[in-house]
Design an enzyme around this catalytic site. Structure first.
Site, PDB file in Angstrom:
ATOM      1  N   ILE A 149       0.833  -1.199   0.000  1.00 48.19           N
ATOM      2  CA  ILE A 149       0.000   0.000   0.000  1.00 48.19           C
ATOM      3  C   ILE A 149       0.868   1.250   0.000  1.00 48.19           C
ATOM      4  O   ILE A 149       0.647   2.188  -0.770  1.00 48.19           O
ATOM      5  CB  ILE A 149      -0.971  -0.034   1.191  1.00 48.19           C
ATOM      6  CG1 ILE A 149      -2.010  -1.131   0.959  1.00 48.19           C
ATOM      7  CG2 ILE A 149      -1.649   1.325   1.382  1.00 48.19           C
ATOM      8  CD1 ILE A 149      -2.928  -1.394   2.111  1.00 48.19           C
ATOM      9  N   VAL A 223      -3.742   6.428   6.548  1.00 46.97           N
ATOM     10  CA  VAL A 223      -4.513   5.409   5.833  1.00 46.97           C
ATOM     11  C   VAL A 223      -4.087   4.009   6.273  1.00 46.97           C
ATOM     12  O   VAL A 223      -4.392   3.028   5.606  1.00 46.97           O
ATOM     13  CB  VAL A 223      -4.357   5.560   4.299  1.00 46.97           C
ATOM     14  CG1 VAL A 223      -5.040   6.820   3.812  1.00 46.97           C
ATOM     15  CG2 VAL A 223      -2.877   5.551   3.890  1.00 46.97           C
ATOM     16  N   GLY A 224      -3.372   3.936   7.394  1.00 41.25           N
ATOM     17  CA  GLY A 224      -2.895   2.649   7.887  1.00 41.25           C
ATOM     18  C   GLY A 224      -3.816   2.096   8.952  1.00 41.25           C
ATOM     19  O   GLY A 224      -4.889   1.563   8.657  1.00 41.25           O
ATOM     20  N   ARG A 225      -3.403   2.233  10.211  1.00 45.33           N
ATOM     21  CA  ARG A 225      -4.200   1.761  11.333  1.00 45.33           C
ATOM     22  C   ARG A 225      -4.327   2.885  12.367  1.00 45.33           C
ATOM     23  O   ARG A 225      -3.367   3.586  12.666  1.00 45.33           O
ATOM     24  CB  ARG A 225      -3.562   0.517  11.968  1.00 45.33           C
ATOM     25  CG  ARG A 225      -3.820  -0.760  11.183  1.00 45.33           C
ATOM     26  CD  ARG A 225      -5.299  -1.126  11.269  1.00 45.33           C
ATOM     27  NE  ARG A 225      -5.645  -2.344  10.567  1.00 45.33           N
ATOM     28  CZ  ARG A 225      -6.166  -2.370   9.347  1.00 45.33           C
ATOM     29  NH1 ARG A 225      -6.328  -1.234   8.675  1.00 45.33           N
ATOM     30  NH2 ARG A 225      -6.507  -3.514   8.793  1.00 45.33           N
ATOM     31  N   ASP A 249      -8.377   8.516   7.989  1.00 39.26           N
ATOM     32  CA  ASP A 249      -9.356   7.540   7.509  1.00 39.26           C
ATOM     33  C   ASP A 249      -9.589   6.452   8.541  1.00 39.26           C
ATOM     34  O   ASP A 249     -10.550   5.691   8.421  1.00 39.26           O
ATOM     35  CB  ASP A 249      -8.888   6.918   6.186  1.00 39.26           C
ATOM     36  CG  ASP A 249      -9.946   6.020   5.569  1.00 39.26           C
ATOM     37  OD1 ASP A 249     -11.089   6.502   5.398  1.00 39.26           O
ATOM     38  OD2 ASP A 249      -9.653   4.844   5.286  1.00 39.26           O
ATOM     39  N   GLU A 254     -13.322   2.525  16.448  1.00 41.19           N
ATOM     40  CA  GLU A 254     -14.271   2.795  15.368  1.00 41.19           C
ATOM     41  C   GLU A 254     -15.556   2.000  15.589  1.00 41.19           C
ATOM     42  O   GLU A 254     -15.505   0.888  16.119  1.00 41.19           O
ATOM     43  CB  GLU A 254     -13.663   2.393  14.012  1.00 41.19           C
ATOM     44  CG  GLU A 254     -12.436   3.183  13.630  1.00 41.19           C
ATOM     45  CD  GLU A 254     -11.793   2.684  12.348  1.00 41.19           C
ATOM     46  OE1 GLU A 254     -10.825   3.301  11.899  1.00 41.19           O
ATOM     47  OE2 GLU A 254     -12.254   1.657  11.793  1.00 41.19           O
ATOM     48  N   HIS A 273     -13.138   5.067   7.443  1.00 44.78           N
ATOM     49  CA  HIS A 273     -12.382   3.850   7.105  1.00 44.78           C
ATOM     50  C   HIS A 273     -12.802   3.357   5.718  1.00 44.78           C
ATOM     51  O   HIS A 273     -13.115   2.184   5.509  1.00 44.78           O
ATOM     52  CB  HIS A 273     -12.623   2.756   8.147  1.00 44.78           C
ATOM     53  CG  HIS A 273     -11.491   1.764   8.218  1.00 44.78           C
ATOM     54  ND1 HIS A 273     -11.069   1.214   9.405  1.00 44.78           N
ATOM     55  CD2 HIS A 273     -10.701   1.224   7.260  1.00 44.78           C
ATOM     56  CE1 HIS A 273     -10.065   0.375   9.175  1.00 44.78           C
ATOM     57  NE2 HIS A 273      -9.834   0.367   7.870  1.00 44.78           N
ATOM     58  N   SER A 274     -12.783   4.280   4.771  1.00 48.74           N
ATOM     59  CA  SER A 274     -13.326   3.983   3.440  1.00 48.74           C
ATOM     60  C   SER A 274     -12.329   4.225   2.318  1.00 48.74           C
ATOM     61  O   SER A 274     -12.705   4.150   1.145  1.00 48.74           O
ATOM     62  CB  SER A 274     -14.574   4.834   3.205  1.00 48.74           C
ATOM     63  OG  SER A 274     -14.286   6.211   3.400  1.00 48.74           O
ATOM     64  N   ALA A 275     -11.074   4.484   2.647  1.00 42.86           N
ATOM     65  CA  ALA A 275     -10.091   4.772   1.596  1.00 42.86           C
ATOM     66  C   ALA A 275      -9.844   3.573   0.698  1.00 42.86           C
ATOM     67  O   ALA A 275      -9.568   3.732  -0.490  1.00 42.86           O
ATOM     68  CB  ALA A 275      -8.778   5.244   2.219  1.00 42.86           C
ATOM     69  N   GLY A 276      -9.923   2.376   1.256  1.00 42.70           N
ATOM     70  CA  GLY A 276      -9.600   1.181   0.463  1.00 42.70           C
ATOM     71  C   GLY A 276     -10.555   0.047   0.732  1.00 42.70           C
ATOM     72  O   GLY A 276     -10.146  -1.052   1.138  1.00 42.70           O
TER      73      GLY A 276
END
Length: 310
Positions: A149, A223-225, A249, A254, A273-276
Site C-alpha cells: 500500500i 490510511v494505515g491503522r 481515515d 471505530e 475507514h473507506s479509503a480502500g
C-alpha cells in the site's frame, strides 16, 4: 518468513468454508473460481478445512484448520483474538486496495493544493474571494510504511512530480515507487506525511508527541491503522502548528460516536475507514492466486508471518 505451507494433498481434500461476513455473491464467485463447493460453517468435523472470512471461529482454533484467508488486508484483529493455530497458514486480501488508497491520498493532496476546503467554506458563506493555489510537483511526501500500500501511494504521488521518501527501520535498497529512504527518526522536510503502517506491537502509538513535533507544519494523512496514532499528541501538535492539517481515515476506536473528541480536532477531516474498501473481486482474485501458489508448493506473496503480525 517462517511459515508452514499446507501440503497440496490435504489441501485438495480440504473443505472450503465461508464465514458469515462472506456474502452469497462472493460464495458463488469463490465456488466458480475454484471449481469446489463452498460451505457455510465454522467446524472442521474431523477433516482439514480452508476458511475464508474476517474472524477466526473458536471451533477452528484446534485441529483441522490448514489455511485461513482473510477478506481484509489488516490482520491485527485476527492475531489479537488469541494464539494463532499452530501450522495454519494465514493469507490476506489486498486486491486493488493499494490503487484505491493511493487515489484517496492523491485526492486530498490535490484538494489541499487547490484550496478546496477553503473554497467549500467560502461557498457556504456565499463569499467571493480569490485564494492561492500551489503546485504539488516539486514538493516532498514522507511515507511511513513501504509495503504494497505504501509503495502504491508513493508511486502515484511520484507520477505527479512529488518527491517520495519511504521510512524504513534499517538501511535497504529504495523500494518501488520511492525516490529515497530515511530512518524512522531521521529528519526530512516534507509537505505531507503519510501513515500506511500495519498495527503491531512495534507500531502501536508510533506517531506520538516527538514524531508530530518534528513534522514542521506538514499535513498528516493516516490510511494505515488508527492505533498507530496517539490522538492526544496529534491534537496538541495541531494546536501548536507542528501538524498543519490532518486527514484520518482510521481511528483507534471505530466507529467514532457523535460526541467523540476526534470530531473537534482542529483542521482535521475524518473519513469512515473507506479509503480502500475491499471488493468481492479482490477476495476472489487474491484467494485463487494464493491457492494456485499453494498447489504448486509455493509460498503466496500474501502470506502473513503471524509472529511479526504482517
Amino acid at each position: 518468513m517462517a511459515v508452514a505451507l499446507p501440503r497440496p494433498g490435504p489441501l485438495s481434500r480440504a473443505r472450503l468454508l465461508a464465514g458469515p461476513e462472506v456474502g452469497p455473491g462472493l460464495v458463488d464467485a469463490l465456488a466458480r473460481a475454484t471449481g469446489r463447493p463452498v460451505e457455510r460453517g465454522d467446524r472442521a468435523d474431523g477433516r482439514p478445512c480452508v476458511y475464508v472470512g474476517a474472524a477466526l471461529p473458536e471451533a477452528l482454533r484446534g485441529d483441522g484448520l490448514v489455511w485461513f484467508h482473510s477478506v481484509n488486508a489488516g490482520t491485527d484483529a485476527l492475531l489479537k483474538a488469541g494464539p494463532w493455530p499452530a501450522g495454519a497458514l494465514l493469507t490476506r486480501t489486498v486486491g486493488r486496495m493499494g490503487e484505491r488508497i493511493a487515489q484517496y491520498v492523491l485526492a486530498w493532496v490535490l484538494a489541499e493544493c487547490q484550496s478546496v476546503p477553503e473554497f467549500a467554506a467560502q461557498h457556504a458563506r456565499a463569499e467571493w474571494r480569490r485564494l492561492p493555489s500551489e503546485l504539488a510537483a516539486g514538493q516532498t511526501a514522507v511515507v511511513h510504511g513501504t509495503g504494497r500500500i505504501g509503495s502504491a501511494v508513493a508511486g502515484l504521488l511520484r507520477s505527479c512530480g512529488i518527491r517520495t521518501v519511504g521510512v524504513v527501520r534499517s538501511p535497504r535498497e529504495v523500494p518501488p515507487g520511492f525516490d529515497a529512504v530515511a530512518g524512522a527518526d531521521e529528519p526530512v522536510a516534507a509537505r505531507w506525511v503519510i501513515a500506511a503502517l500495519p498495527l503491531t506491537d512495534a507500531t502501536a502509538g508510533y506517531f506520538g508527541a516527538d514524531r508530530f513535533a518534528a513534522m514542521g507544519g506538514a499535513t498528516f494523512v493516516n490510511v494505515g491503522r488508527g492505533a498507530t496514532v496517539d490522538l492526544v499528541a496529534l491534537e496538541a501538535a495541531l494546536h501548536t502548528g507542528a501538524v498543519g492539517r490532518a486527514v484520518l481515515d482510521v481511528l483507534p476506536e471505530e466507529p467514532a460516536a457523535p460526541g467523540d473528541p476526534c470530531w473537534r480536532l482542529p483542521r482535521t477531516v475524518i473519513t469512515s475507514h473507506s479509503a480502500g474498501i475491499t471488493a468481492d473481486d479482490d477476495v476472489v482474485t487474491d484467494f485463487t492466486a494464493c491457492l494456485a501458489d499453494l498447489m504448486a508448493g509455493r509460498l503466496p506473496a500474501l502470506a502473513v508471518d503471524t509472529a511479526r503480525g504482517y
